[in-house]
Design a protein around this motif. Structure first.
Motif, PDB file in Angstrom:
ATOM      1  N   VAL B 139       0.053  95.799 -27.905  1.00  0.00           N
ATOM      2  CA  VAL B 139       0.145  97.257 -27.925  1.00  0.00           C
ATOM      3  C   VAL B 139       1.588  97.727 -28.052  1.00  0.00           C
ATOM      4  CG1 VAL B 139      -0.217  99.298 -26.521  1.00  0.00           C
ATOM      5  CG2 VAL B 139      -1.951  97.531 -26.586  1.00  0.00           C
ATOM      6  N   SER B 140       2.460  97.115 -27.265  1.00  0.00           N
ATOM      7  CA  SER B 140       3.853  97.542 -27.337  1.00  0.00           C
ATOM      8  C   SER B 140       4.766  96.358 -27.097  1.00  0.00           C
ATOM      9  CB  SER B 140       4.132  98.679 -26.361  1.00  0.00           C
ATOM     10  OG  SER B 140       4.031  98.231 -25.037  1.00  0.00           O
ATOM     11  N   ILE B 141       6.019  96.551 -27.510  1.00  0.00           N
ATOM     12  CA  ILE B 141       6.914  95.431 -27.649  1.00  0.00           C
ATOM     13  C   ILE B 141       8.258  95.850 -27.041  1.00  0.00           C
ATOM     14  CG2 ILE B 141       7.814  96.096 -29.918  1.00  0.00           C
ATOM     15  CD1 ILE B 141       6.968  93.340 -30.901  1.00  0.00           C
ATOM     16  N   GLY B 142       8.799  95.031 -26.138  1.00  0.00           N
ATOM     17  CA  GLY B 142      10.020  95.428 -25.436  1.00  0.00           C
ATOM     18  C   GLY B 142      11.199  95.575 -26.385  1.00  0.00           C
ATOM     19  N   TYR B 143      11.953  96.666 -26.294  1.00  0.00           N
ATOM     20  CA  TYR B 143      13.141  96.772 -27.145  1.00  0.00           C
ATOM     21  C   TYR B 143      14.417  96.521 -26.362  1.00  0.00           C
ATOM     22  CZ  TYR B 143      12.933 101.779 -25.802  1.00  0.00           C
ATOM     23  OH  TYR B 143      12.848 102.967 -25.132  1.00  0.00           O
ATOM     24  N   CYS B 144      14.302  96.415 -25.067  1.00  0.00           N
ATOM     25  CA  CYS B 144      15.463  96.035 -24.282  1.00  0.00           C
ATOM     26  C   CYS B 144      14.958  95.681 -22.900  1.00  0.00           C
ATOM     27  CB  CYS B 144      16.456  97.179 -24.158  1.00  0.00           C
ATOM     28  SG  CYS B 144      15.901  98.478 -23.077  1.00  0.00           S
ATOM     29  N   PHE B 145      15.715  94.933 -22.139  1.00  0.00           N
ATOM     30  CA  PHE B 145      15.308  94.792 -20.754  1.00  0.00           C
ATOM     31  C   PHE B 145      16.465  95.099 -19.832  1.00  0.00           C
ATOM     32  CE2 PHE B 145      17.078  90.790 -19.258  1.00  0.00           C
ATOM     33  CZ  PHE B 145      17.261  90.045 -20.407  1.00  0.00           C
ATOM     34  N   GLU B 146      16.109  95.401 -18.613  1.00  0.00           N
ATOM     35  CA  GLU B 146      17.083  95.896 -17.652  1.00  0.00           C
ATOM     36  C   GLU B 146      16.923  95.119 -16.361  1.00  0.00           C
ATOM     37  OE1 GLU B 146      16.755 100.539 -18.975  1.00  0.00           O
ATOM     38  OE2 GLU B 146      15.152  99.685 -17.811  1.00  0.00           O
ATOM     39  N   CYS B 147      17.815  95.366 -15.425  1.00  0.00           N
ATOM     40  CA  CYS B 147      17.631  94.741 -14.122  1.00  0.00           C
ATOM     41  C   CYS B 147      18.053  95.718 -13.044  1.00  0.00           C
ATOM     42  CB  CYS B 147      18.432  93.453 -14.013  1.00  0.00           C
ATOM     43  SG  CYS B 147      20.198  93.689 -14.036  1.00  0.00           S
ATOM     44  N   TYR B 148      17.477  95.557 -11.880  1.00  0.00           N
ATOM     45  CA  TYR B 148      17.947  96.372 -10.764  1.00  0.00           C
ATOM     46  C   TYR B 148      18.098  95.528  -9.501  1.00  0.00           C
ATOM     47  CZ  TYR B 148      12.844  97.118 -10.221  1.00  0.00           C
ATOM     48  OH  TYR B 148      11.498  96.973 -10.122  1.00  0.00           O
ATOM     49  N   GLY B 149      18.837  96.072  -8.560  1.00  0.00           N
ATOM     50  CA  GLY B 149      19.130  95.373  -7.325  1.00  0.00           C
ATOM     51  C   GLY B 149      20.045  96.266  -6.515  1.00  0.00           C
ATOM     52  N   ILE B 150      20.978  95.663  -5.804  1.00  0.00           N
ATOM     53  CA  ILE B 150      21.919  96.463  -5.022  1.00  0.00           C
ATOM     54  C   ILE B 150      23.290  96.338  -5.678  1.00  0.00           C
ATOM     55  CG2 ILE B 150      22.924  96.853  -2.744  1.00  0.00           C
ATOM     56  CD1 ILE B 150      20.492  95.283  -1.599  1.00  0.00           C
ATOM     57  N   ILE B 151      23.826  97.451  -6.145  1.00  0.00           N
ATOM     58  CA  ILE B 151      25.148  97.447  -6.773  1.00  0.00           C
ATOM     59  C   ILE B 151      26.196  97.410  -5.660  1.00  0.00           C
ATOM     60  CG2 ILE B 151      26.719  98.705  -8.279  1.00  0.00           C
ATOM     61  CD1 ILE B 151      24.268  99.969  -9.597  1.00  0.00           C
ATOM     62  N   VAL B 152      27.188  96.547  -5.843  1.00  0.00           N
ATOM     63  CA  VAL B 152      28.191  96.353  -4.792  1.00  0.00           C
ATOM     64  C   VAL B 152      29.586  96.636  -5.343  1.00  0.00           C
ATOM     65  CG1 VAL B 152      29.063  94.751  -3.049  1.00  0.00           C
ATOM     66  CG2 VAL B 152      26.765  94.458  -3.960  1.00  0.00           C
ATOM     67  N   ASN B 153      30.420  97.235  -4.520  1.00  0.00           N
ATOM     68  CA  ASN B 153      31.836  97.406  -4.839  1.00  0.00           C
ATOM     69  C   ASN B 153      32.624  96.321  -4.099  1.00  0.00           C
ATOM     70  OD1 ASN B 153      34.527  98.152  -4.966  1.00  0.00           O
ATOM     71  ND2 ASN B 153      34.069 100.350  -4.921  1.00  0.00           N
ATOM     72  N   PRO B 154      33.019  95.227  -4.799  1.00  0.00           N
ATOM     73  CA  PRO B 154      33.649  94.085  -4.108  1.00  0.00           C
ATOM     74  C   PRO B 154      34.965  94.467  -3.422  1.00  0.00           C
ATOM     75  CG  PRO B 154      33.102  93.538  -6.378  1.00  0.00           C
ATOM     76  CD  PRO B 154      32.923  95.011  -6.241  1.00  0.00           C
ATOM     77  N   ASP B 155      35.699  95.418  -4.030  1.00  0.00           N
ATOM     78  CA  ASP B 155      36.984  95.807  -3.433  1.00  0.00           C
ATOM     79  C   ASP B 155      36.807  96.394  -2.035  1.00  0.00           C
ATOM     80  OD1 ASP B 155      38.035  94.988  -5.784  1.00  0.00           O
ATOM     81  OD2 ASP B 155      38.229  97.009  -6.638  1.00  0.00           O
ATOM     82  N   LEU B 156      35.764  97.217  -1.903  1.00  0.00           N
ATOM     83  CA  LEU B 156      35.537  97.824  -0.592  1.00  0.00           C
ATOM     84  C   LEU B 156      35.130  96.771   0.431  1.00  0.00           C
ATOM     85  CD1 LEU B 156      33.775 101.247  -1.333  1.00  0.00           C
ATOM     86  CD2 LEU B 156      36.199 100.736  -1.048  1.00  0.00           C
ATOM     87  N   LEU B 157      34.342  95.793  -0.016  1.00  0.00           N
ATOM     88  CA  LEU B 157      33.963  94.717   0.908  1.00  0.00           C
ATOM     89  C   LEU B 157      35.206  93.983   1.391  1.00  0.00           C
ATOM     90  CD1 LEU B 157      30.649  92.981  -0.211  1.00  0.00           C
ATOM     91  CD2 LEU B 157      31.044  95.083   1.060  1.00  0.00           C
ATOM     92  N   THR B 158      36.117  93.706   0.461  1.00  0.00           N
ATOM     93  CA  THR B 158      37.361  93.018   0.829  1.00  0.00           C
ATOM     94  C   THR B 158      38.140  93.856   1.845  1.00  0.00           C
ATOM     95  OG1 THR B 158      37.375  92.320  -1.466  1.00  0.00           O
ATOM     96  CG2 THR B 158      39.342  91.807  -0.176  1.00  0.00           C
ATOM     97  N   LYS B 159      38.202  95.158   1.556  1.00  0.00           N
ATOM     98  CA  LYS B 159      38.913  96.073   2.469  1.00  0.00           C
ATOM     99  C   LYS B 159      38.342  95.992   3.884  1.00  0.00           C
ATOM    100  CE  LYS B 159      40.769 100.246   0.430  1.00  0.00           C
ATOM    101  NZ  LYS B 159      40.341 101.582  -0.016  1.00  0.00           N
ATOM    102  N   ALA B 160      37.025  95.821   3.944  1.00  0.00           N
ATOM    103  CA  ALA B 160      36.382  95.772   5.261  1.00  0.00           C
ATOM    104  C   ALA B 160      36.433  94.367   5.856  1.00  0.00           C
ATOM    105  CB  ALA B 160      34.944  96.245   5.141  1.00  0.00           C
ATOM    106  N   GLY B 161      37.089  93.456   5.145  1.00  0.00           N
ATOM    107  CA  GLY B 161      37.208  92.093   5.655  1.00  0.00           C
ATOM    108  C   GLY B 161      36.006  91.217   5.359  1.00  0.00           C
ATOM    109  N   HIS B 162      35.267  91.571   4.332  1.00  0.00           N
ATOM    110  CA  HIS B 162      34.109  90.755   3.947  1.00  0.00           C
ATOM    111  C   HIS B 162      34.242  90.374   2.477  1.00  0.00           C
ATOM    112  CE1 HIS B 162      31.982  91.615   7.682  1.00  0.00           C
ATOM    113  NE2 HIS B 162      32.338  92.874   7.535  1.00  0.00           N
ATOM    114  N   SER B 163      33.251  89.642   1.970  1.00  0.00           N
ATOM    115  CA  SER B 163      33.247  89.346   0.542  1.00  0.00           C
ATOM    116  C   SER B 163      31.811  89.287   0.045  1.00  0.00           C
ATOM    117  CB  SER B 163      33.939  88.007   0.278  1.00  0.00           C
ATOM    118  OG  SER B 163      33.097  86.972   0.735  1.00  0.00           O
ATOM    119  N   VAL B 164      31.658  89.443  -1.279  1.00  0.00           N
ATOM    120  CA  VAL B 164      30.317  89.391  -1.862  1.00  0.00           C
ATOM    121  C   VAL B 164      29.702  88.011  -1.625  1.00  0.00           C
ATOM    122  CG1 VAL B 164      28.988  89.683  -3.979  1.00  0.00           C
ATOM    123  CG2 VAL B 164      31.053  91.027  -3.634  1.00  0.00           C
ATOM    124  N   GLU B 165      30.539  86.990  -1.678  1.00  0.00           N
ATOM    125  CA  GLU B 165      30.041  85.611  -1.566  1.00  0.00           C
ATOM    126  C   GLU B 165      29.395  85.346  -0.212  1.00  0.00           C
ATOM    127  OE1 GLU B 165      33.140  86.345  -2.846  1.00  0.00           O
ATOM    128  OE2 GLU B 165      32.257  86.138  -4.847  1.00  0.00           O
TER     129      GLU B 165
END
Lengths: 290, 436
Positions: B139-165
């Motif tokens: 019936v229909s055919i994908g023309y693109c795909f996307e993803c979602y999750g939690i977007i993170v600002n790594p700089d702010l994590l570093t500022k708070a003394g944490h890291s994405v890892e």
């Protein structure tokens, strides 16, 4: 002279009749036809008989919306007409600046329903957010919010009609009442109200049918929220009125529901027409000949 | 004299009237003759307002190159199904439209051309994003795909003394988030951006975040191929874990979310929040101010979630109108193939949409989709968009939003039970409504 006028009458009536047929009669007939059909697009509808009607009548959201609408229509009818009449009465007593007041009270009526709905949702939520809640979370507030909104919009309009009625009360009758020693209250009840009965008829008719047909304000203010999902999953949109229920049925569900929505719309028309006519019949009887 | 005057007047009146009525007819007639010369035209009914500008650009490019008229109309946000219903009934209906989920397939399969074996299908490099009707028709055919999750600002994590890892699962996510929220005043930013529940934002939770429940339940069932009639709600606790974390550690008080009005995206872009629940389409906006923004999966306390990836899928699926004329269908097919093969056009589309799963389309530069690829390369499982099976999607989600509103203002067990009822029982009820 009469004959040529008659010969040309179609030219004057014609365009209006054509527009009326295109814009009203034809869609109305088509709407009735579609209420007996299953369809996704209007152009390929299949007749399925009375199925849509039986489904519509079994729909608990439709019955809920009906009683909710009826309650709303009655409450708004009473409040709007009492306040509108009082304001009209005050503004015909010759107080200073009454023309300005008339204009100000009438103005809300010039704003569209959707805009009003959003403005009032901001006002209500501005207040309710101080208490950590919102008009979308409580159906009682939703109900009274809608009443306040409708009053604010409609009172000015009804007021104008009442003012016209009040100004048409014959001076000599009022004078006669005064000479006969009638109190203000007696004059109001025995002379003024019987004489403004035509205005009361028209105002109650308008506010009753407006209450039943209400859509924009309902959509913009609460859109039926809060929604309660009952055990078993049936959703009740607690502040959803009939017109919005029809709209939500038409667009919110699958293709078998479009016909059901159409059936609801036909029943809705019959209901509003019947209520309006009954009300007209009863208030007409109370009118007096001047 | 009087008679003549009357006739004259009425004649003028009528001419005015018919002229007013006639204008639209004239232009459509002109349009028709144009398209007839160019042997078929394309009318794309688009459902994503944010893509409108790029699509208009692509359409103009194609017309300039080939002379074929391409009209792109975009439905206003949240009104795609209404617009499609009325447009399809017109004498010149869309030739190209979107059937993005199973509910759409149910409604519109009869109006979609079978794409099996067509030129556009042969350009695909995966059939993962195709939608099929019950009888197997493509019936229909994908023309693109996307993803979602939690977007993170790594700089702010570093500022708070944490890291994405250091974020590996729900436990570690919770520790980081709660630490940031507790020190928000001192740090000058908070953990999550606003989690508004108004129509412009609630889909991030009732559509996206809810996917974690559907996905894990689907995985237990060995994968869904059609909408299940009911849910078990096995992972409701996990949904609650992450949902509670989002609303209770955010820039806004949970009781203020029902009416919304907070700009979640701006909060994240301006560095007022370190986490932002959203998807890959935000990349171009977010990367303006947070160029190294990345995306992490929905960690929610499920066993083995250290191996979770992002939620990848699509609702962007092309369908060709089966009732359009053959010339228009052919013109539309040519246009689609051009979109996914022409370097310039596919560049524009890929930058706006995300990855296009076609052999000859250009690579994506989207950082969030790159993150998704990295998770997959590291052997993590992709969380597919089980959310696309939501029955009577708008009605279902509206019920869920209302229940969540009540829960947000008073986080009691009774109110969560209402959320569970809307989530689980609501599914069954809407499934029944959509299928009887």
């Amino acid at each position: 002279m009469k004959a040529p006028m008659r010969r040309w009458s179609w030219l004057f009536i014609g365009p209006v009749v054509v527009a009326f047929i295109i814009g009203f009669v034809w869609p109305f007939i088509q709407g009735i036809y579609l209420s007996f059909c299953k369809f996704r697009l209007i152009s390929d509808a299949k007749i399925i008989g009375f199925d849509n009607y039986s489904k519509a009548l079994q729909d608990p959201t439709f019955t809920h919306a009906f009683w909710y609408t009826a309650l709303f229509a009655i409450v708004s009818l009473i409040i709007i007409n009492i306040i509108a009449f009082l304001i009209a009465y005050l503004l015909t007593q010759g107080i200073k600046g009454s023309n300005l007041f008339r204009t100000v009270f009438f103005m809300p009526n010039l704003i569209g329903g959707i805009v009003l709905g959003y403005i009032w949702s901001m006002i209500f939520d501005g207040i309710l957010s101080k208490f950590g809640t919102s008009i979308l979370e409580n159906s009682t507030w939703g109900f009274w919010g809608l009443i306040i909104l409708m009053c604010w919009q409609q009172i000015g309009y009804m007021m104008i009609i009442y003012i016209a009625g009040l100004q048409a009360v014959p001076e000599d009758m009022l004078e006669a009442a005064k000479i006969d020693g009638a109190t203000k209250g007696q004059t109001l009840r025995k002379v003024i109200i019987p004489n403004v009965m035509p205005s009361i008829t028209i105002c109650t008719f308008l506010s009753l049918t407006n209450g039943f047909k209400l859509f924009d304000q309902n959509l913009a203010l609460t859109a039926g929220k809060p929604i309660i999902t009952m055990a078993g999953g049936t959703q009740i949109k607690t502040t959803e009125m009939l017109a919005l229920n029809i709209y939500n049925t038409f667009y919110g569900q699958n293709s078998s529901a479009t016909g059901v929505a159409q059936a609801k719309a036909v029943m809705f028309f019959i209901l509003v027409a019947a209520i309006g006519l009954i009300q007209l019949y009863y208030t007409r009887r109370k009118e007096v000949q001047q | 004299m009087k008679k003549l005057f009357a006739i004259l007047l009425s004649a003028v009146l009528c001419i005015g009237l018919f002229a007013a009525c006639g204008t639209t007819d004239d232009t459509t007639a002109a349009d028709d003759s144009n398209s007839a010369e160019a042997t078929g035209s394309v009318y794309w009914l688009n459902f994503k307002p944010e893509s409108d500008e790029v699509l208009q650009q692509v359409a103009a490019m194609y017309t300039e190159k080939t002379g074929v008229e391409v009209k792109v109309v975009t439905a206003a946000s949240g009104t795609y199904s209404q617009t499609l219903t009325s447009e399809m009934d017109k004498s010149a209906p869309p030739t190209l439209f979107v059937i993005g989920n199973q509910a759409g397939v149910k409604d519109w399969a009869d109006y979609a051309l079978d794409l099996t074996g067509t030129a556009i299908e042969q350009e695909l490099n995966t059939d993962a994003y195709n939608l099929y009707a019950e009888d197997g028709k493509l019936v229909s055919i994908g023309y693109c795909f996307e993803c979602y999750g939690i977007i993170v600002n790594p700089d702010l994590l570093t500022k708070a003394g944490h890291s994405v890892e250091e974020i590996k699962n729900f436990e570690t996510l919770k520790a980081v988030v709660e630490d940031i929220h507790a020190r928000a005043a001192e740090l000058g930013f908070d953990a999550f951006s606003a989690c508004d529940m108004d129509d412009s934002s609630s889909w991030r939770f009732t559509g996206h975040l809810a996917n974690l429940e559907y996905f894990y339940e689907e995985r237990d069932d060995g994968g869904w191929t059609e909408c299940p009639a009911s849910l078990k709600g096995t992972y409701m606790e996990n949904f609650k874990n992450l949902y509670d974390l989002c609303i209770n550690n955010s820039t806004q008080d949970p009781t203020s979310l029902a009416t919304g009005g907070h700009d979640s995206e701006a909060e994240f872009k301006e560095g007022k929040a370190a986490f932002f629940v959203n998807g890959s389409w935000e990349y171009s906006a977010v990367s303006e101010t947070v160029p190294n923004a990345t995306m992490i999966p929905y960690y929610c306390g499920v066993e083995g979630e250290e191996k979770a990836g992002l939620n990848c899928g699509t609702e962007n699926c092309w369908a060709i109108n089966a009732k359009a004329s053959e010339e228009d269908q052919k013109a539309t097919m040519d246009f689609m193939v051009w979109c996914v093969t022409d370097p310039e056009a596919s560049r524009l589309l890929v930058d706006s949409f995300g990855v296009m799963p076609y052999k000859n389309a250009v690579e994506s530069t989207n950082g969030f989709l790159a993150a998704a690829d990295k998770y997959t390369a590291d052997g993590c499982y992709v969380m597919d968009w089980a959310t696309n099976y939501q029955p009577n999607v708008d009605t279902y989600r509206a019920g869920l939003v209302s229940a969540l509103n009540a829960y947000n203002s008073d986080q009691s067990d009774a109110n969560w039970e209402s959320v569970r009822v809307a989530f689980v029982d609501g599914w069954a009820a809407q499934y029944a409504a959509a299928n009887n």
